[in-house]
Design a protein around this motif. Structure first.
Motif, PDB file in Angstrom:
ATOM      1  N   ASP A 165      34.781  53.203  41.000  1.00 47.42           N
ATOM      2  CA  ASP A 165      35.719  53.034  39.885  1.00 47.42           C
ATOM      3  C   ASP A 165      36.613  51.845  40.250  1.00 47.42           C
ATOM      4  O   ASP A 165      37.510  51.964  41.079  1.00 47.42           O
ATOM      5  N   ILE A 166      36.348  50.707  39.635  1.00 50.00           N
ATOM      6  CA  ILE A 166      37.058  49.501  40.069  1.00 50.00           C
ATOM      7  C   ILE A 166      38.477  49.400  39.484  1.00 50.00           C
ATOM      8  O   ILE A 166      39.210  48.461  39.805  1.00 50.00           O
ATOM      9  N   SER A 167      38.856  50.372  38.653  1.00 49.44           N
ATOM     10  CA  SER A 167      40.247  50.378  38.171  1.00 49.44           C
ATOM     11  C   SER A 167      41.193  50.876  39.271  1.00 49.44           C
ATOM     12  O   SER A 167      42.395  50.673  39.205  1.00 49.44           O
ATOM     13  N   SER A 212      26.711  50.962  40.738  1.00 48.34           N
ATOM     14  CA  SER A 212      27.366  52.173  40.222  1.00 48.34           C
ATOM     15  C   SER A 212      27.937  52.969  41.392  1.00 48.34           C
ATOM     16  O   SER A 212      27.700  52.634  42.557  1.00 48.34           O
ATOM     17  N   PHE A 248      28.818  45.952  36.543  1.00 46.86           N
ATOM     18  CA  PHE A 248      29.358  47.322  36.580  1.00 46.86           C
ATOM     19  C   PHE A 248      29.453  47.806  35.135  1.00 46.86           C
ATOM     20  O   PHE A 248      29.990  47.100  34.294  1.00 46.86           O
ATOM     21  N   GLN A 278      33.594  50.412  32.866  1.00 41.35           N
ATOM     22  CA  GLN A 278      34.771  50.182  33.716  1.00 41.35           C
ATOM     23  C   GLN A 278      35.907  49.667  32.847  1.00 41.35           C
ATOM     24  O   GLN A 278      36.207  48.468  32.837  1.00 41.35           O
ATOM     25  N   SER A 338      35.439  40.773  32.147  1.00 39.91           N
ATOM     26  CA  SER A 338      35.471  42.104  31.546  1.00 39.91           C
ATOM     27  C   SER A 338      35.284  41.990  30.034  1.00 39.91           C
ATOM     28  O   SER A 338      35.969  41.197  29.381  1.00 39.91           O
ATOM     29  N   HIS A 380      33.442  47.335  28.000  1.00 37.86           N
ATOM     30  CA  HIS A 380      33.885  47.824  29.322  1.00 37.86           C
ATOM     31  C   HIS A 380      32.915  47.492  30.454  1.00 37.86           C
ATOM     32  O   HIS A 380      33.073  47.996  31.566  1.00 37.86           O
ATOM     33  N   ILE A 396      39.209  48.484  32.302  1.00 37.73           N
ATOM     34  CA  ILE A 396      40.278  48.061  33.221  1.00 37.73           C
ATOM     35  C   ILE A 396      41.299  47.263  32.425  1.00 37.73           C
ATOM     36  O   ILE A 396      40.935  46.502  31.528  1.00 37.73           O
TER      37      ILE A 396
END
Ligand SMILES: O=C(O)CCC(=O)C(=O)O
Ligand SMILES: [Fe+2]
Length: 279
Positions: free
Chosen positions: A20-22, A17, A45, A48, A113, A241, A50
């Motif tokens: 923010d992988i976006s 955590s 994660f 998220q 994802s 997500h 994405i």
């Protein structure tokens, strides 16, 4: 903001955590995630959301991306493939496997994802080839160290499941031609960490080359069972997500097929790897 890494078992798995992988990653974030991947082998994660472009950009931090020969992909982002039970209900992944070991350079890893989940079921398990290797007796380790095994595309992608349309047949025939059987070491040395890992999988491995047919059959059966002992695995209960990122060089996984007829949709970006070697 710094990353928090929470290990989930002794063998493998950690939840990450604080990132923010976006968004594009800072180099320290990228490096911390890579270190966590080397140590924990599969990272999770939560929360998220994405899009395919962001997913591909995140995955490309860790290497060039692969376009899968068979699975459908997102047209505007072909590096992201779609696993949708409403479209291709092929159930290929309900078997312990390491992705694309039919390639000379199997994937380094993949980023998965969760887009649409069933109300129950649809978990995914991962197993650590490192934990499996380390738990073998010394005599068996010694035996396996010099050996190689054959991996075959058609073991997990047989004609029956893809040849039912002319298009599907043409795609399958081309994929088969492009991916003839090949060999990898039975014990693989991780190219970065140097750790040893068991590197045969039920999805694609058909034979240990240096043994007789009957020896190969029995030893592979033993290794497939050993590699997936519960102690070497982690089971992830998905939420929408969630993103999983695994090191495909030293793990296998299994997508549990226990939610039909509900629909499940996942997106995957696959990172190209290198030629497996032993020491
Ligand atoms: O659907 C899943 O949970 C995993 C499927 C799979 O084997 C993969 O994406 O490589
Ligand atoms: Fe897979």
């Amino acid at each position: 903001m710094s990353l928090t890494i929470t290990p989930l078992s002794s063998a493998l798995g950690a939840q990450i955590s604080g990132v923010d992988i976006s968004q594009p990653l800072a180099s320290e974030q990228r490096d911390a995630i890579e270190q966590a991947l080397l140590q924990h082998q599969v990272l999770f994660f939560r929360d998220q959301p994405i899009d395919p472009q962001q997913q591909a950009r995140f995955a490309a931090n860790f290497g060039d991306l692969h376009i899968h020969p068979i699975y459908p992909n997102v047209p505007e982002q072909p590096e992201v493939l779609i696993l949708d039970t409403a479209e291709t209900d092929v159930r290929d992944n309900a078997i312990w496997h390491t992705d694309v070991t039919f390639l000379p350079t199997p994937a380094l890893g993949a980023v998965l994802s969760a887009k649409l989940l069933p109300v129950y079921g649809g978990d995914t398990l991962w197993a650590s080839g490192i934990a499996a290797y380390e738990a073998l007796s010394e005599p068996l380790k010694n035996l396996l160290q010099g050996l190689t095994a054959t991996h075959e595309f058609i073991k997990s992608f047989p004609l029956e499941r893809f040849g039912n349309t002319p298009e599907g047949l043409a795609r399958w025939e081309q994929a088969k031609r492009k991916n003839p059987p090949l060999s990898h070491p039975v014990i693989r040395t991780h190219p970065v960490s140097g750790r040893q890992s068991l590197f045969v999988n039920e999805g694609f491995t058909t034979r240990i080359n240096e043994l007789s047919d009957s020896e190969s059959e029995v030893i592979l059966k033993l290794l497939f069972a050993h590699a997936t002992r519960p102690e070497f695995t982690i089971r992830w209960r998905w939420q929408t997500h969630d993103v999983a990122f695994w090191d495909n060089r030293v793990t296998q996984h299994y997508a549990v097929d226990d939610y039909r007829p509900q629909r499940r949709v996942m997106h995957r970006a696959t990172i190209l790897g290198d030629v497996p070697f032993f020491r």
